[in-house]
Design a protein around this motif. Structure first.
Motif, PDB file in Angstrom:
ATOM      1  N   THR A 164      19.832 -40.913   0.644  1.00  0.00           N
ATOM      2  CA  THR A 164      20.448 -40.827   1.974  1.00  0.00           C
ATOM      3  C   THR A 164      20.023 -39.578   2.724  1.00  0.00           C
ATOM      4  OG1 THR A 164      22.420 -39.809   0.973  1.00  0.00           O
ATOM      5  CG2 THR A 164      22.466 -42.191   1.322  1.00  0.00           C
ATOM      6  N   SER A 167      16.566 -40.138   3.945  1.00  0.00           N
ATOM      7  CA  SER A 167      16.636 -41.174   4.977  1.00  0.00           C
ATOM      8  C   SER A 167      17.041 -40.559   6.312  1.00  0.00           C
ATOM      9  CB  SER A 167      17.640 -42.258   4.578  1.00  0.00           C
ATOM     10  OG  SER A 167      17.250 -42.922   3.405  1.00  0.00           O
ATOM     11  N   ILE A 209      23.362 -46.125   7.091  1.00  0.00           N
ATOM     12  CA  ILE A 209      22.647 -45.901   5.831  1.00  0.00           C
ATOM     13  C   ILE A 209      23.284 -44.765   5.042  1.00  0.00           C
ATOM     14  CG2 ILE A 209      20.455 -45.073   4.867  1.00  0.00           C
ATOM     15  CD1 ILE A 209      19.071 -46.669   7.123  1.00  0.00           C
ATOM     16  N   THR A 213      23.907 -46.817   1.514  1.00  0.00           N
ATOM     17  CA  THR A 213      22.452 -46.716   1.383  1.00  0.00           C
ATOM     18  C   THR A 213      21.774 -48.054   1.122  1.00  0.00           C
ATOM     19  OG1 THR A 213      20.684 -45.526   0.229  1.00  0.00           O
ATOM     20  CG2 THR A 213      22.545 -46.246  -1.110  1.00  0.00           C
TER      21      THR A 213
END
Length: 361
Positions: A164, A167, A209, A213
């Motif tokens: 995460t 991301s 997200i 996730t």
């Protein structure tokens, strides 16, 4: 409507879920039979999976180079090129984020080999004819149509396990491409459309997200947004934000995506007063719930993502702020607002300290 120039970059994009399986077909389409696979030391398992996929399709990889490094140091490129020279490779496959893709670009422009990218982050480098390389502590960039990867395979499945934190920062890094594209001196209506859509897709998907996730719909939207933002970076020039990030990354070895994440709202806040009302509104409306204020939208997005906001957390010292501002002012480059060293120094200081961005300089 004002006259404009829009360059369509001639890369082939394969997008979807499970699209990695199409790699052998893409090589066969191009009559390529012996690729060198590139990755970082952390992604050898994914590179080995690519090699296995190719062998199952009766394609024998020429080899594996697993030393791709952040900011594309020229000494690493030289080592990879030396290995490449000893092999009968006819193409390059890079699997990973900006570090690996950057190495693939560096090798491709030096050798003329076809470069196939398989991105696993949201960096966007795969969609640009731009190469940033670091030598002797300085990062420089160049642009050449031959740098652009010939084929990009986006497989959402490869991003499902992206942590995460990465991301979030990788996604904001992508947003940075679109933000600067929206006010680039050579902007055009097509790129602006891509920029606004790319920002919106990422601003909506990244908070989802971070909470979940494994949310496939959010992952698809994020990868789609990253593609659009990368396409923006590949068609127009960048400004203050990217100059600052190249300075901080190349000269102080700060992590790429994290640095972009921290600097972006401050660079935008600096340029905001010099943007037209039309551009300010388009950028502001790309961030859901920001009331048309892009700086507010970015500040709120970073809060939702829970990312680090200070450069000092990554090792930049307070005494480095002055030197960074000097390097950033060494060469002129297009920017909506005139660059003043004392003001640029304050922009960097605020990013160093982790303060919320504000347009008051």
């Amino acid at each position: 409507m004002e006259p404009f120039v829009y360059t369509v970059n001639p890369s082939r994009v394969v997008f979807g879920s499970g699209t990695l399986k199409q790699l052998p077909r893409e090589l066969q389409r191009l009559s390529l039979t012996s690729p060198l696979i590139l990755c970082t030391p952390q992604q050898t398992s994914q590179a080995n999976a690519v090699a296995s996929l190719l062998r199952d399709a009766s394609i024998a990889p020429a080899g594996l180079f697993e030393k791709a490094t952040m900011h594309t140091p020229t000494n690493v490129t030289a080592e990879a090129q030396s290995q490449l020279a000893s092999l009968a490779a006819d193409s390059l496959i890079s699997i990973g984020g900006g570090s690996t893709i950057g190495l693939g670009k560096a090798l491709s422009i030096r050798t003329g080999l076809h470069h196939i990218c398989i991105p696993t982050t949201y960096a966007g480098s795969e969609m640009t004819p731009i190469l940033g390389e670091t030598e002797d502590g300085r990062k420089t960039t160049r642009s050449d149509p031959k740098i652009l990867p010939g084929t990009v395979i986006y497989d959402v499945d490869l991003t499902m396990t992206l942590p995460t934190g990465m991301s979030a920062t990788s996604g904001v890094n992508a947003i940075a491409h679109a933000v600067e594209a929206a006010y680039a001196v050579n902007r055009n209506p097509i790129t602006t459309l891509l920029a606004v859509e790319g920002i919106r897709a990422l601003a909506e998907s990244l908070p989802v997200i971070v909470k979940d996730t494994a949310n496939r719909e959010a992952r698809e939207k994020a990868l789609y947004g990253a593609w659009l933002c990368g396409a923006c970076l590949g068609t127009v020039g960048m400004s203050l934000h990217h100059k600052l990030c190249h300075t901080l990354g190349g000269s102080f070895n700060l992590p790429h995506a994290q640095t972009h994440t921290i600097v972006l709202p401050h660079a935008l806040a600096y340029n905001l007063p010099s943007l037209s009302e039309e551009v300010r509104l388009k950028l502001g409306r790309a961030f859901p719930g920001a009331d048309g204020d892009a700086v507010k939208g970015l500040n709120e997005l970073l809060e939702k993502l829970g990312v680090e906001r200070s450069l000092k957390a990554y090792g930049l010292k307070e005494e480095d702020v002055e030197r960074a501002s000097e390097i950033a002012m060494e060469r002129e480059y297009p920017n909506p607002r005139k660059l003043v060293k004392e003001e640029i120094r304050e922009v960097i200081r605020r990013a160093w300290a982790g303060e919320p961005a504000r347009a008051d300089l």
